[in-house]
Every structure is written in structure tokens, then in C-alpha cells.
Design an enzyme around this catalytic site. Structure first.
Site, PDB file in Angstrom:
ATOM      1  N   SER A 191     -38.876  24.331  45.042  1.00  0.00           N
ATOM      2  CA  SER A 191     -38.623  23.515  46.234  1.00  0.00           C
ATOM      3  C   SER A 191     -38.612  22.015  45.956  1.00  0.00           C
ATOM      4  O   SER A 191     -38.088  21.247  46.755  1.00  0.00           O
ATOM      5  CB  SER A 191     -39.663  23.815  47.318  1.00  0.00           C
ATOM      6  N   LYS A 206     -44.814  18.794  48.633  1.00  0.00           N
ATOM      7  CA  LYS A 206     -43.618  18.324  49.333  1.00  0.00           C
ATOM      8  C   LYS A 206     -43.625  16.791  49.329  1.00  0.00           C
ATOM      9  O   LYS A 206     -44.591  16.154  48.934  1.00  0.00           O
ATOM     10  CB  LYS A 206     -43.585  18.814  50.784  1.00  0.00           C
TER      11      LYS A 206
END
Length: 237
Positions: A42, A83
Site C-alpha cells: 500500500s 499510511k
């Protein structure tokens, strides 16, 4: 003092300095940073799947837009995730402008760290979210595969509590071939408010550890070679 005696003194000084750097850098790394393993893609290309990253503890009020963070959230599985922060409390985060860029408070943001070919792709569904106070809007750099704030828009506009952040990612340490620091981004600097924060002493700690270790090895090797040459000259005499 003889040349041989001077050489021994210099060797001792070199080894002592090298050990100080090696131990000091290692202690700084152990005290200031925590390792985390990244299982998914990700955050490609910033972080590769399988990388072990180093995160520096950070206070919630010090987190800025653009920071890559490790966090936990009960609604996201309560496991460490990595993230990038793109919105702070009070921000309006939306997808997208006419060229496909993320906008924050109506200002388009050019994000150079995104995965190749995905700079204008935040998915097929447009969204708009207002970040509540004390919370963060988070996206992965590999927007095509990342499960991030866009996946959780139904609760608190997809945001997580800033207090859930356990550290700011500043580098990768494993595998050794890809070990490097992760630089602060200037992508959000045009926006008023808290930008990506200055990083801690990771580069200094790594340099001290590696440099100290190299100095110890080189100094010891030089002393060994010097001793062999001295004995050889003595045997010839």
C-alpha cells in the site's frame, strides 16, 4: 617516542573513537526508534512489502500533512498500519481536481511520491471528507491497492485519532540492500498549518554506527599490517 610507539597510540585512539561512534549510534537508534514490518504494497514505492521500517515517536500535535506514520485504530483492525497523512483536523480533503489531483481545503496537491502512473488516480469514486478535530485523514502512496481512509468514509469521514499514531516513519532498515532514510516531503508546504515535520537523528545515528564500525575495522587492520611489516623488516635485519 618511537615511530612504532606513536603508531600504537594512534591505533588506540582510532579504535576508541570508532567504538564511541559505533556504540553511541547504536544506543541512539535503540532509544529513539522502533522497528515495524510492512506486509503490504500500500505504500509502494516509498516502502516496499517486506521492508522493516524505523519509526520515531511523535506527539499528536506535532504530526503534519505529508508525514508517513505508523498507527493503530480499533476500527481498522487494531494492528500497526503505515499510511501518509494528507489531512489534519479542520481540513476538507477531496478527490479530485480537473487533473486528478487530491485537494486539501480546495488547493490541489502535487504528490511526487505516488506510485508510477497513479499520480492522477485516487480511484473511480469521488469523495469529500471533513477531518474532525484531533483526527487524521490517511492515504497510501500506492492508491490503486491501498485500503485507507477512503475505505472507512462511513465513520468519522474515514479518519483516525491522532493519538493512535505510534511513530513517524523515517527510514527502512531491512533488507540491508534497500536500507535508506525517507525524506520529508514538501508537497503540502503551500497550505497554511502544520506541514510535514522535520525528522529526527536517524541519518546521524546510522552514520555514527556504520562509520564507527568501519573505523574500528580499518584501524585494527592497519595495526595488524603494520605489525607484520615491522616483524618482517626485523627478521631481515
Amino acid at each position: 617516542m618511537s615511530v612504532r610507539g606513536l603508531g600504537r597510540v594512534l591505533q588506540g585512539v582510532g579504535i576508541a573513537v570508532g567504538l564511541l561512534g559505533l556504540i553511541g549510534g547504536f544506543v541512539l537508534l535503540a532509544v529513539q526508534y522502533r522497528p515495524y514490518s510492512v506486509p503490504t504494497a500500500s505504500m509502494v514505492p516509498t516502502v516496499q512489502p517486506g521492508d522493516t521500517i524505523l519509526a520515531h515517536p511523535v506527539k499528536p500535535q506535532d504530526i503534519g500533512r505529508g508525514d508517513v506514520v505508523v498507527f493503530r485504530d480499533p476500527l481498522w483492525g487494531n494492528v500497526p498500519e503505515v499510511k501518509r497523512v494528507v489531512g489534519l483536523g479542520g481540513d476538507r480533503v477531496a478527490c479530485c481536481d480537473a487533473t486528478g489531483r487530491l485537494t486539501v481545503n480546495g488547493v490541489p496537491v502535487t504528490e511526487p511520491y505516488l506510485a508510477t502512473g497513479l499520480g492522477s488516480s485516487l480511484g473511480s469514486t469521488k469523495f469529500s471528507a471533513t477531518v474532525p478535530a484531533g483526527r487524521l485523514f490517511l492515504l497510501g502512496d500506492n492508491r490503486a491497492v491501498s485500503l485507507d481512509s477512503r475505505t472507512h468514509l462511513g465513520v468519522d469521514d474515514g479518519t483516525v485519532a491522532a493519538s493512535g499514531v505510534v511513530g513517524r516513519v523515517e527510514g527502512t532498515v531491512w533488507p540491508l540492500g534497500s536500507a535508506r532514510t525517507i525524506q520529508r516531503t514538501a508537497a503540502f508546504d503551500a497550505l497554511p498549518g502544520q506541514d510535514a515535520t522535520a525528522h529526527g537523528p536517524l541519518a546521524l545515528a546510522v552514520a555514527a554506527t556504520l562509520g564507527g564500525g568501519a573505523l574500528v575495522l580499518l584501524t585494527a587492520a592497519a595495526g595488524t599490517v603494520g605489525g607484520l611489516l615491522t616483524r618482517r623488516r626485523g627478521s631481515r635485519g
